[in-house]
Design an enzyme around this catalytic site. Structure first.
Site, mmCIF file in Angstrom:
data_model
loop_
_atom_site.group_PDB
_atom_site.id
_atom_site.type_symbol
_atom_site.label_atom_id
_atom_site.label_comp_id
_atom_site.label_asym_id
_atom_site.label_seq_id
_atom_site.Cartn_x
_atom_site.Cartn_y
_atom_site.Cartn_z
ATOM 1 N N ASN A 113 0.345 -14.035 20.168
ATOM 2 C CA ASN A 113 1.260 -14.065 19.023
ATOM 3 C C ASN A 113 1.816 -15.468 18.757
ATOM 4 O O ASN A 113 1.858 -15.913 17.611
ATOM 5 C CB ASN A 113 2.406 -13.074 19.237
ATOM 6 C CG ASN A 113 1.891 -11.645 19.352
ATOM 7 O OD1 ASN A 113 0.716 -11.388 19.089
ATOM 8 N ND2 ASN A 113 2.753 -10.732 19.764
ATOM 9 N N HIS A 159 3.146 -23.801 -30.400
ATOM 10 C CA HIS A 159 2.563 -22.543 -30.877
ATOM 11 C C HIS A 159 1.084 -22.720 -31.246
ATOM 12 O O HIS A 159 0.558 -21.979 -32.084
ATOM 13 C CB HIS A 159 3.317 -21.977 -32.089
ATOM 14 C CG HIS A 159 4.807 -21.991 -31.939
ATOM 15 N ND1 HIS A 159 5.537 -20.922 -31.467
ATOM 16 C CD2 HIS A 159 5.712 -22.988 -32.171
ATOM 17 C CE1 HIS A 159 6.821 -21.237 -31.438
ATOM 18 N NE2 HIS A 159 6.958 -22.491 -31.848
ATOM 19 N N SER A 280 -27.166 -22.041 -21.727
ATOM 20 C CA SER A 280 -27.252 -20.593 -21.854
ATOM 21 C C SER A 280 -28.689 -20.168 -21.612
ATOM 22 O O SER A 280 -29.625 -20.880 -21.973
ATOM 23 C CB SER A 280 -26.810 -20.181 -23.254
ATOM 24 O OG SER A 280 -27.430 -18.967 -23.636
ATOM 25 N N LYS A 286 -26.718 -24.190 -26.572
ATOM 26 C CA LYS A 286 -25.399 -24.117 -25.948
ATOM 27 C C LYS A 286 -25.162 -25.155 -24.852
ATOM 28 O O LYS A 286 -26.041 -25.481 -24.081
ATOM 29 C CB LYS A 286 -25.191 -22.715 -25.321
ATOM 30 C CG LYS A 286 -25.014 -21.588 -26.312
ATOM 31 C CD LYS A 286 -23.767 -21.720 -27.164
ATOM 32 C CE LYS A 286 -22.485 -21.540 -26.390
ATOM 33 N NZ LYS A 286 -22.198 -20.153 -26.032
ATOM 34 N N GLU A 293 -13.793 -23.531 -17.000
ATOM 35 C CA GLU A 293 -13.608 -22.073 -17.097
ATOM 36 C C GLU A 293 -13.420 -21.464 -15.718
ATOM 37 O O GLU A 293 -12.594 -20.573 -15.522
ATOM 38 C CB GLU A 293 -14.815 -21.421 -17.783
ATOM 39 C CG GLU A 293 -14.833 -21.630 -19.280
ATOM 40 C CD GLU A 293 -16.120 -21.117 -19.917
ATOM 41 O OE1 GLU A 293 -16.038 -20.588 -21.030
ATOM 42 O OE2 GLU A 293 -17.206 -21.246 -19.317
ATOM 43 N N GLN A 325 -2.500 -10.361 10.751
ATOM 44 C CA GLN A 325 -3.867 -10.899 10.769
ATOM 45 C C GLN A 325 -4.409 -11.043 9.340
ATOM 46 O O GLN A 325 -5.299 -11.849 9.097
ATOM 47 C CB GLN A 325 -4.759 -9.964 11.589
ATOM 48 C CG GLN A 325 -6.192 -10.410 11.714
ATOM 49 C CD GLN A 325 -6.929 -9.631 12.792
ATOM 50 O OE1 GLN A 325 -6.644 -9.798 13.974
ATOM 51 N NE2 GLN A 325 -7.842 -8.765 12.397
ATOM 52 N N LYS A 328 -4.866 -14.481 6.886
ATOM 53 C CA LYS A 328 -5.846 -15.573 6.943
ATOM 54 C C LYS A 328 -6.739 -15.690 5.721
ATOM 55 O O LYS A 328 -6.987 -16.791 5.232
ATOM 56 C CB LYS A 328 -6.668 -15.465 8.219
ATOM 57 C CG LYS A 328 -5.820 -15.867 9.401
ATOM 58 C CD LYS A 328 -6.465 -15.631 10.717
ATOM 59 C CE LYS A 328 -5.380 -15.594 11.777
ATOM 60 N NZ LYS A 328 -4.454 -14.437 11.596
HETATM 61 N N1 ARG Z 1 -6.088 -12.069 15.551
HETATM 62 C C1 ARG Z 1 -4.686 -11.880 15.638
HETATM 63 C C2 ARG Z 1 -4.007 -12.350 14.349
HETATM 64 O O1 ARG Z 1 -4.619 -13.035 13.632
HETATM 65 C C3 ARG Z 1 -4.138 -12.671 16.770
HETATM 66 C C4 ARG Z 1 -2.875 -12.105 17.346
HETATM 67 C C5 ARG Z 1 -3.169 -10.829 17.979
HETATM 68 N N2 ARG Z 1 -2.010 -10.325 18.651
HETATM 69 C C6 ARG Z 1 -1.921 -9.078 18.987
HETATM 70 N N3 ARG Z 1 -0.830 -8.705 19.568
HETATM 71 N N4 ARG Z 1 -2.872 -8.204 18.764
HETATM 72 O O2 ARG Z 1 -2.892 -12.013 14.065
#
Ligand code: ARG
Length: 457
Positions: A113, A159, A280, A286, A293, A325, A328
């Site tokens: 953690n 506008h 295109s 085109k 875009e 988690q 990410k």
């Molecule tokens: N892969 C986990 C995350 O990204 C890492 C931490 C996991 N901790 C746990 N107590 N399962 O959060």
């Protein structure tokens, strides 16, 4: 530790279901944290030895083992396995395989953690520094384009209706200023995230006599988190980055939109480089502005990522929960999208070509000098309100007779007000209108020149 047995498997009577393993694994996503994970582990191992929590010999083995693992990953020789869930356990498992018992001591006084919180901060700190460079480089590219087309006059809009003539360079500087605020937001985020969370353990801290200040020095953190529960459950720094990115993409997508409009036949203000456009499959004539875009389109996912993580965080009880988690994908994808889009935008700005005649011609229609005629009358003693309504009648007359204001004869103009003299024609040109807007922040050439000088462009 036998293969197939989890690093945390001690208390379990049976093995994890394969589908659960697949569902909970994050290695495909978080393997990109390997360098930061290893850097954090090396600092942690050094500290453990310094505090005599593990032996110096074990620490040396751990450090060498981790460095070898890093080389292995970088040479594509690392056997990533989703049975080991995430990057942290993949590396630890490999370390134990490589160096044996010493490797099993690395995780002393640490939890995944506080480890993942550290890795994320190290990762984002590095990426933010890159992003700040990219932001500044786009800003300077905009300023350089402003310098190239310094005196080009274009219609300014409100506008999306033609409003008043402005310098194209002044218009570009609006984006320079937006990006400057983005830069401030990103560097504020960088400053606030620069706090060491390692040493918080799973949530309560650790019983070992660790030296967090030493780890902070090794990893170049000016500050140390003060509450272990907050340190493992806080993702404010990710939210801040995602929200700063969402605002950045508001700006990028507005600029992209303008490029798309300006390069259309209808506007015809700019030409985008062929190499940044696509054709295109059906219509041979085109030339499509796909790059701006896509910058505009990718804004959707950046906004979405902010919303996604806000929703993940909302209502999470303290401290760590596996929900975290899910931080990410939004984070990594926003970083990737921002880096790619900033780079693309810089090239578009560098290579776009301005059609100055078309821009200037567009300022001739649409009564863009109406405000200037009102200002002229104010200078000759009228109140702004009565000048405004008088010029409104002039415009009405012109509309009815298909004329421009400056095409009216002096006699015709004098019918609206005897105060109008023949100097009015010079007063009403787009060039004169621009030059007069000298108050700080206005579109006058002198102001844009000053901005360029301040930026050293
Ligand atoms: N892969 C986990 C995350 O990204 C890492 C931490 C996991 N901790 C746990 N107590 N399962 O959060």
């Amino acid at each position: 530790m036998a293969r197939g047995r989890k690093l945390w498997g001690g208390r379990f009577a049976s093995q994890t279901e394969n589908s659960v393993e697949a569902f909970t694994a994050s290695i495909d996503v978080d393997s990109r944290l390997y360098r930061h994970d290893i850097a954090g582990s090396i600092a942690h191992a050094k500290m453990l030895a310094r505090q005599r929590i593990i032996s110096a010999r074990d620490a040396k083995r751990i450090v060498r083992g981790l460095q070898a693992i890093q080389r292995g990953i970088e040479q594509g020789r690392f056997p990533f396995s989703s049975a080991d869930e995430d990057i942290h356990m993949n590396i630890e498992r490999r370390l134990v395989q490589k160096i044996g018992a010493a490797g099993e001591k690395l995780h002393t006084a640490r939890s995944r953690n506080d480890q993942v919180a550290l890795d994320l901060r190290l990762y984002l700190r590095e990426e933010l520094r890159t992003l700040l460079v990219l932001l500044e480089s786009l800003r300077r590219e905009l300023a350089r384009a402003a310098k190239r087309y310094l005196d080009v006059i274009m219609p300014g809009y409100t506008h999306l209706q033609r409003a008043q003539p402005v310098l194209f360079s002044h218009h570009l500087f609006a984006y320079v200023d937006m990006l400057d605020r983005d830069r401030e937001r990103m560097s504020g985020c960088l400053e606030r995230l620069n706090v060491l969370p390692l040493g918080s353990g799973a949530l309560a801290g650790t019983t070992f006599p660790i030296d967090r200040a030493y780890v902070a020095r090794l990893l170049d953190f000016p500050r140390i988190s003060k509450n272990s529960i907050d340190a493992v459950s806080d993702r404010d720094f990710v939210l801040e980055f995602l929200s700063a990115s969402a605002i950045l993409f508001v700006h990028l997508s507005r600029l992209a939109e303008e490029m798309i409009l300006w390069s259309s036949e209808e506007f015809g203000f700019i030409e985008l480089p062929d190499r940044y456009c696509t054709g295109s499959s059906m219509m041979p004539q085109k030339k499509n502005p796909d790059v701006p875009e896509l910058i505009r389109g990718k804004t959707g996912r950046v906004f979405g990522h902010l919303q996604a993580l806000l929703t993940v965080m909302k209502g999470l009880p303290l401290a760590y929960n596996r929900d975290l988690q899910e931080d990410k994908i939004p984070l990594f994808d926003t970083v990737d999208t921002a880096k790619a889009s900033l780079g693309m935008m810089r090239e578009l700005v560098r290579q776009l070509r301005v059609k100055r005649e078309r821009m200037l011609a567009a300022t001739q229609d649409g009564f863009m000098n109406a405000t200037d005629l009102a200002d002229y009358l104010v200078r000759h003693g009228l109140s702004f309100r009565s000048a405004h309504s008088l010029v409104g009648r002039v415009v009405r007359f012109c509309l009815d007779h298909h004329r421009r204001i400056e095409e009216l004869s002096l006699t015709e103009l004098k019918r609206f007000s005897p105060k109008i003299g023949k100097d009015v024609y010079a007063y009403l040109t787009a060039e004169a209108a621009v030059q007069r807007r000298l108050a700080v922040g206005g579109t006058a050439l002198a102001n844009v020149r000053r901005r360029l000088k301040e930026m050293g462009v």
